[in-house]
Design a protein around this motif. Structure first.
Motif, PDB file in Angstrom:
ATOM      1  N   ALA A  60       0.797  -1.357   0.040  1.00  0.00           N
ATOM      2  CA  ALA A  60      -0.018   0.123  -0.074  1.00  0.00           C
ATOM      3  C   ALA A  60       0.874   1.369   0.109  1.00  0.00           C
ATOM      4  O   ALA A  60       0.234   2.317  -0.034  1.00  0.00           O
ATOM      5  N   ASN A  61       2.111   1.279   0.031  1.00  0.00           N
ATOM      6  CA  ASN A  61       3.026   2.495   0.167  1.00  0.00           C
ATOM      7  C   ASN A  61       2.985   3.178  -1.187  1.00  0.00           C
ATOM      8  O   ASN A  61       2.843   2.222  -2.109  1.00  0.00           O
ATOM      9  N   PRO A  62       3.150   4.196  -1.323  1.00  0.00           N
ATOM     10  CA  PRO A  62       2.971   5.352  -2.480  1.00  0.00           C
ATOM     11  C   PRO A  62       4.118   4.296  -3.584  1.00  0.00           C
ATOM     12  O   PRO A  62       3.791   4.238  -4.857  1.00  0.00           O
ATOM     13  N   THR A  63       5.330   3.950  -3.311  1.00  0.00           N
ATOM     14  CA  THR A  63       6.562   3.539  -3.943  1.00  0.00           C
ATOM     15  C   THR A  63       5.965   2.301  -4.823  1.00  0.00           C
ATOM     16  O   THR A  63       5.816   2.011  -5.849  1.00  0.00           O
ATOM     17  N   ALA A  64       5.251   1.456  -3.974  1.00  0.00           N
ATOM     18  CA  ALA A  64       4.623   0.273  -4.564  1.00  0.00           C
ATOM     19  C   ALA A  64       3.356   0.525  -5.524  1.00  0.00           C
ATOM     20  O   ALA A  64       3.488  -0.225  -6.406  1.00  0.00           O
ATOM     21  N   VAL A  65       2.503   1.368  -4.972  1.00  0.00           N
ATOM     22  CA  VAL A  65       1.490   1.727  -5.798  1.00  0.00           C
ATOM     23  C   VAL A  65       1.817   2.171  -7.272  1.00  0.00           C
ATOM     24  O   VAL A  65       1.364   1.943  -8.160  1.00  0.00           O
ATOM     25  N   ASN A  66       2.841   3.349  -7.131  1.00  0.00           N
ATOM     26  CA  ASN A  66       3.409   3.823  -8.313  1.00  0.00           C
ATOM     27  C   ASN A  66       3.976   2.990  -9.333  1.00  0.00           C
ATOM     28  O   ASN A  66       3.833   2.864 -10.385  1.00  0.00           O
ATOM     29  N   ARG A 117       4.581 -12.328   4.304  1.00  0.00           N
ATOM     30  CA  ARG A 117       3.953 -11.106   4.893  1.00  0.00           C
ATOM     31  C   ARG A 117       3.049 -10.574   3.963  1.00  0.00           C
ATOM     32  O   ARG A 117       3.536 -10.154   2.895  1.00  0.00           O
ATOM     33  N   ALA A 118       1.644 -10.841   4.229  1.00  0.00           N
ATOM     34  CA  ALA A 118       0.807 -10.472   3.099  1.00  0.00           C
ATOM     35  C   ALA A 118       0.344  -8.982   2.731  1.00  0.00           C
ATOM     36  O   ALA A 118       0.393  -8.811   1.341  1.00  0.00           O
ATOM     37  N   LYS A 119       1.199  -8.379   3.341  1.00  0.00           N
ATOM     38  CA  LYS A 119       1.067  -6.754   3.163  1.00  0.00           C
ATOM     39  C   LYS A 119       2.263  -6.448   2.317  1.00  0.00           C
ATOM     40  O   LYS A 119       2.440  -5.301   2.198  1.00  0.00           O
ATOM     41  N   TRP A 120       3.120  -7.260   2.272  1.00  0.00           N
ATOM     42  CA  TRP A 120       4.459  -6.624   1.647  1.00  0.00           C
ATOM     43  C   TRP A 120       4.619  -7.295   0.269  1.00  0.00           C
ATOM     44  O   TRP A 120       4.095  -8.582  -0.183  1.00  0.00           O
ATOM     45  N   VAL A 121       5.341  -6.550  -0.609  1.00  0.00           N
ATOM     46  CA  VAL A 121       5.617  -7.025  -2.126  1.00  0.00           C
ATOM     47  C   VAL A 121       7.345  -6.862  -2.213  1.00  0.00           C
ATOM     48  O   VAL A 121       8.093  -5.971  -1.254  1.00  0.00           O
ATOM     49  N   PHE A 122       7.809  -7.456  -3.165  1.00  0.00           N
ATOM     50  CA  PHE A 122       9.026  -7.297  -3.518  1.00  0.00           C
ATOM     51  C   PHE A 122       9.346  -6.540  -4.989  1.00  0.00           C
ATOM     52  O   PHE A 122       8.186  -6.693  -5.617  1.00  0.00           O
TER      53      PHE A 122
END
Length: 152
Positions: A60-66, A117-122
């Protein structure tokens, strides 16, 4: 006050220095652009693995969304008098979809593991262009990679 510049490095030396940063550093500045063009600049930890920078952040962090929307970013390594800028294509990868070797490299270098961790992405950054310079005398020849191909 006069400052002396070190002699300009040739392309081979600059490339070698870029790989030193990629292997030794743990953190980089990551710049992305929001949907409205607003800039987002954040520090993220990384590992250099199989020709890509691998980082992790909350989905959900802006970097991941962008990145999910645009697929592009600029990564900065070094400091103001020894700059490495990497223009990259970026892929967002769920922790369970990251290749095991990349996950182990991330854990081995950084000492923590966001897999599972479900809320994390690489975020996997594949370089398209690399520029490196120290002082004004290194501005010519600063482009070391173009279109994903090393020029030196």
């Amino acid at each position: 006050m006069t400052t002396e510049q070190a002699p300009a490095r040739d392309g081979r030396q600059r490339k070698k220095d870029v790989f030193t940063y990629l292997s030794a550093d743990e953190d980089a500045w990551v710049s992305t652009s929001g949907a409205g063009g607003e800039p987002c600049l954040v520090p993220l930890s990384f590992v250099w693995h199989d020709g890509a920078l691998v980082m992790s952040t909350r989905s959900a962090n802006p970097t991941a969304v962008n990145v999910a929307r645009d697929g592009r970013a600029v990564v900065a390594l070094g400091h103001t008098r020894d700059v490495v800028l990497i223009d990259a294509e970026v892929e967002s990868v769920a922790g369970d979809a990251l290749p095991a070797a990349a996950g182990e490299a991330f854990l081995g270098k950084l000492g923590w593991d966001p897999r599972g961790r479900a809320k994390w992405v690489f975020l996997v950054f594949r370089p398209l262009a690399v520029r490196a310079w120290r002082e004004v005398n290194e501005l010519p020849g600063r482009r070391l990679m173009r279109d994903g191909v090393w020029l030196v």
